[in-house]
Motif scaffolding. Sequence first.
Motif, mmCIF file in Angstrom:
data_model
loop_
_atom_site.group_PDB
_atom_site.id
_atom_site.type_symbol
_atom_site.label_atom_id
_atom_site.label_comp_id
_atom_site.label_asym_id
_atom_site.label_seq_id
_atom_site.Cartn_x
_atom_site.Cartn_y
_atom_site.Cartn_z
ATOM 1 N N SER A 53 53.708 44.183 28.264
ATOM 2 C CA SER A 53 52.524 43.373 28.546
ATOM 3 C C SER A 53 52.603 41.939 28.038
ATOM 4 N N PRO A 54 52.952 41.708 26.773
ATOM 5 C CA PRO A 54 52.935 40.310 26.340
ATOM 6 C C PRO A 54 54.137 39.485 26.809
ATOM 7 N N TRP A 56 56.179 39.908 29.942
ATOM 8 C CA TRP A 56 56.731 39.930 31.302
ATOM 9 C C TRP A 56 56.784 38.549 31.944
ATOM 10 N N GLU A 57 55.784 37.716 31.587
ATOM 11 C CA GLU A 57 55.735 36.377 32.168
ATOM 12 C C GLU A 57 56.928 35.537 31.715
ATOM 13 N N ALA A 97 57.929 39.057 43.754
ATOM 14 C CA ALA A 97 56.485 38.837 43.891
ATOM 15 C C ALA A 97 55.738 40.162 43.843
ATOM 16 N N GLY A 100 55.890 41.456 40.124
ATOM 17 C CA GLY A 100 55.040 40.742 39.169
ATOM 18 C C GLY A 100 53.574 41.024 39.406
ATOM 19 N N SER A 101 53.149 40.941 40.671
ATOM 20 C CA SER A 101 51.724 41.074 40.910
ATOM 21 C C SER A 101 51.269 42.515 40.732
ATOM 22 N N PHE A 102 52.086 43.462 41.173
ATOM 23 C CA PHE A 102 51.640 44.846 41.027
ATOM 24 C C PHE A 102 51.714 45.318 39.580
ATOM 25 N N ALA A 104 50.743 43.398 37.158
ATOM 26 C CA ALA A 104 49.450 42.927 36.648
ATOM 27 C C ALA A 104 48.302 43.765 37.198
ATOM 28 N N PHE A 105 48.355 44.067 38.496
ATOM 29 C CA PHE A 105 47.276 44.882 39.076
ATOM 30 C C PHE A 105 47.186 46.223 38.357
ATOM 31 N N TYR A 108 46.515 45.395 34.077
ATOM 32 C CA TYR A 108 45.292 44.745 33.629
ATOM 33 C C TYR A 108 44.099 45.227 34.437
ATOM 34 N N GLY A 109 44.370 45.707 35.645
ATOM 35 C CA GLY A 109 43.274 46.215 36.473
ATOM 36 C C GLY A 109 42.730 47.482 35.840
ATOM 37 N N SER A 110 41.632 47.964 36.401
ATOM 38 C CA SER A 110 40.963 49.068 35.710
ATOM 39 C C SER A 110 41.591 50.413 36.061
ATOM 40 N N ARG A 111 42.463 50.423 37.063
ATOM 41 C CA ARG A 111 42.950 51.711 37.541
ATOM 42 C C ARG A 111 44.468 51.713 37.494
ATOM 43 N N TYR A 116 51.031 51.708 42.580
ATOM 44 C CA TYR A 116 51.407 50.492 41.863
ATOM 45 C C TYR A 116 52.710 50.721 41.110
ATOM 46 N N THR B 61 44.229 37.007 33.793
ATOM 47 C CA THR B 61 45.571 37.607 33.841
ATOM 48 C C THR B 61 46.006 37.895 35.280
ATOM 49 N N ILE B 62 45.067 38.357 36.097
ATOM 50 C CA ILE B 62 45.413 38.687 37.484
ATOM 51 C C ILE B 62 45.806 37.419 38.232
ATOM 52 N N ALA B 65 49.215 36.147 37.209
ATOM 53 C CA ALA B 65 50.319 36.906 37.793
ATOM 54 C C ALA B 65 50.623 36.415 39.197
ATOM 55 N N VAL B 69 54.098 34.382 40.585
ATOM 56 C CA VAL B 69 55.006 34.817 41.650
ATOM 57 C C VAL B 69 55.016 33.843 42.825
ATOM 58 N N ALA B 108 53.536 30.364 29.015
ATOM 59 C CA ALA B 108 53.728 31.805 29.191
ATOM 60 C C ALA B 108 53.817 32.511 27.839
ATOM 61 N N GLY B 112 50.773 35.067 26.474
ATOM 62 C CA GLY B 112 51.055 36.446 26.072
ATOM 63 C C GLY B 112 50.509 36.722 24.683
ATOM 64 N N TYR B 116 46.971 39.193 23.581
ATOM 65 C CA TYR B 116 47.151 40.442 22.843
ATOM 66 C C TYR B 116 46.863 40.330 21.346
ATOM 67 N N LEU B 414 48.492 40.293 48.996
ATOM 68 C CA LEU B 414 48.107 39.822 47.661
ATOM 69 C C LEU B 414 46.639 39.395 47.621
ATOM 70 N N VAL B 421 41.179 44.284 43.014
ATOM 71 C CA VAL B 421 41.400 44.574 41.592
ATOM 72 C C VAL B 421 40.383 43.835 40.729
ATOM 73 N N MET B 425 37.629 45.561 38.353
ATOM 74 C CA MET B 425 37.776 45.322 36.930
ATOM 75 C C MET B 425 36.427 45.046 36.262
#
Lengths: 337, 445
Positions: A53-54, A56-57, A97, A100-102, A104-105, A108-111, A116, B61-62, B65, B69, B108, B112, B116, B414, B421, B425
């Motif tokens: 998490s901290p 990946w970017e 792409a 990276g985006s999935f 995060a989805f 950080y997303g709720s599910r 994913y 964060t979303i 990301a 990309v 970046a 991060g 956290y 996307l 998402v 959220m």
Amino acid sequence: MSLEIVGITVLWTFLYGYLIVASIDFGAGFFDFYGKITKQEHVMNTLISRYLSPVWEVTNVFFVFFFVGLVGFFPAAAYYYGTALLIPGSIAILLLAIRGSFYAFGNYGSRRSLVYSFLYGATGLLSPAALSTTLTISEGGFIEVKDHKVHFLANKLFASPYSWSVVFLAIVSVLFISAAFLTYYADRANDLKARTLLRKFALFWSPPTILASLLVFWGLKVHNPVHYDRALDYWWMFALSLICFLTAVYFIYRQKRFGTAFIFVMLQFFFAFFGYGVSHLPYILYPFITVHENVTNPAMGTSLVVAFIFGLLLLIPSLVLLMRLFLFDADYVRGKK
Amino acid sequence: MEFDNVMLSRLLTGMTLSFHIIFATLGVGVPVMISLAEFIGIKRKDPHFLLLARRWARGFTISVAVGVVTGTAIGLQLSMLWPSFMEVAGQVIALPLFMETFAFFFEAIFLGIYLYTWDRFKNRIYHWLLSIPVMVGSSSSALFITTVNSFMNTPQGFELKNGKTVNINPIEAMFNPATPSKVLHVISSGYVTCAVILAAISAFAILRGRRGEYEKKALRMTMVCTLVFSIFTALAGDLSAKFLAHRQPEKLAAAEWHFNTETGADLIMFGSLDRHHDVHYEIRIPKMLSFLSGNSVDTKVIGLNDFPKDERPPLIIHYMFDLMVAIGVFLTAVSALYILLWAFKKKEWNKWLLWAIVASGPLAVLAIELGWMLDEVGRQPWILRGYMKVADAATKGNGVGLAFTLFAILYFILTIMCCFVLSKMFKNNPAEVELERRFPYVDPK
């Protein structure tokens, strides 16, 4: 040292950095997915996301850094690679792409969904395959110039045994590097279950890594004998790489010093990668681009080097801080923070 | 319109950039808003503001990301779609491109850490301090990348001899005439857009009946920021107009449908154009264009007829310009009105005003898109103004159409995923619930 050698060394070092951090990341995505479908989720998935998490970017920036630097130091590379890599490059971007985006989805997303993690895991194996084709192309034989137009010979690339051996190496070494690192990370977290599982992965992927390396040597001999002979001049680097590999596997097998083991894995790839790199010189793209003829003009080269030094002065302390907070902070790794 | 490589490369670059700038703009402005909210929260010991910062950061964060990309995509596409351009200009603009990556790297790392370590320090101010490098990183990457774009508009710091770039001066290329006004305008408009998007979200929540202290404080804070930043943006916009009049008169002339060089030139808003370049149904403000160009009605404004036909930008940019300015004025007016009503304790929660704020969010994004289109389309036919035309720079490789299709699908997916998402959220975790969980001692009313 001349400007072009400084330039290519800087770039190669960044690419090496990307190789290590991205391998951990790519492999982790695959293991994460594998853990989910084999219902071993509780064993290692929290561990993986705690690490990823901290950071990946940051991983992604190593890559951006490399190609921006390459274009800056060797503008002709932009022309040849840019023209030739339109489709393979676009596919690599798409994979990155989606990854990276999935990520995060999902994180950080709720599910947390299996779709994913599938996309994240699958692209984790496809991305290194796609990116490694660039290294294959650099050996020459897959690009031709006719009437001042650059043509990419995709069919040749698909038919080449060398190209497939590189893809194979990329995938297995990603899994090996990642498993070796995560074993160490699990060990620090005192997570015995995850450590046992990841140690198995590390040992499982170690023989294919060496096998693939040998295959690549054989493929290179067939595909580009000039480069192969040059590589033999640096045989000692590859020998050191092998020794480091054996040391790392020994430690992992004996279940001790996982940190040292991972350092040896890093050294293994360091020697192999730099041995490959130095024997590839002076060509960046055989036979069209050499570091000597296609380097940027001195004014830009110097300013890039200066910017680079100042940049490092800023980045290194920040990276150290990042690592101290998330990698070497025992409480964080154990999930207490 | 012929769909050759040039057109397809333009379309693909345009599509990637239009998609990327939404997230890039969020990346520049949202950290500032988060940092401000956290600072107020710490100083006033107000959990509402602390929660605000935290929830904004989570949504951020979303968008980061997707920004990362798509940024990687445009970075590589520059070389893949415009290889000849990069071969020539790459040597001159490599420095800012390189520095942009450094700034992004810096951001970046600290983003991060920031995300956290919310509860990791006893003294909260240490956590807030981490937001400073994030802001510095994001705003300086905007700065560096904008200097590259400025360079394409007013290239300098090199010479072109027989197709080779010589006598390169990287610093001179970076600090070209377009740089100051453009950087100011990009950064300030990024800030205002983010403030107003966050305001729109709060206003929407209030309209939906969530009238807690949390939402009210959020709206007040974001509206104040909107007003302040939009005034800065207007000033930066004025600088940009003067810059254009001085250095890139063909762009201003096309944007203003100003054909004949004259003093006391009128400002034309909206309207339509016939075949003889006569303007109909316009709103005309006498002598205003001269005034905008040089602070005096006697300023001579160069008309489009003074330029060769094949070097004139398309006249459609007039509408982009007008809409962008109109939206900017609207944002300023709405935020000023809201603050006046609040200050005089009048009907601050007026339904119509809240709807206007909700509309401001998407409108601000539209203004950003229009502004960039004006800038980019307005320098047609040049890719490197005065040096290289777009038609000579596009790739000669095969497969641009395929790449276009692939990326169109990617961006479509996307977009859907991002909305899905983000809405999930926050829907699954309303502010009241989170407030109670994190700060159980606070009365939510």
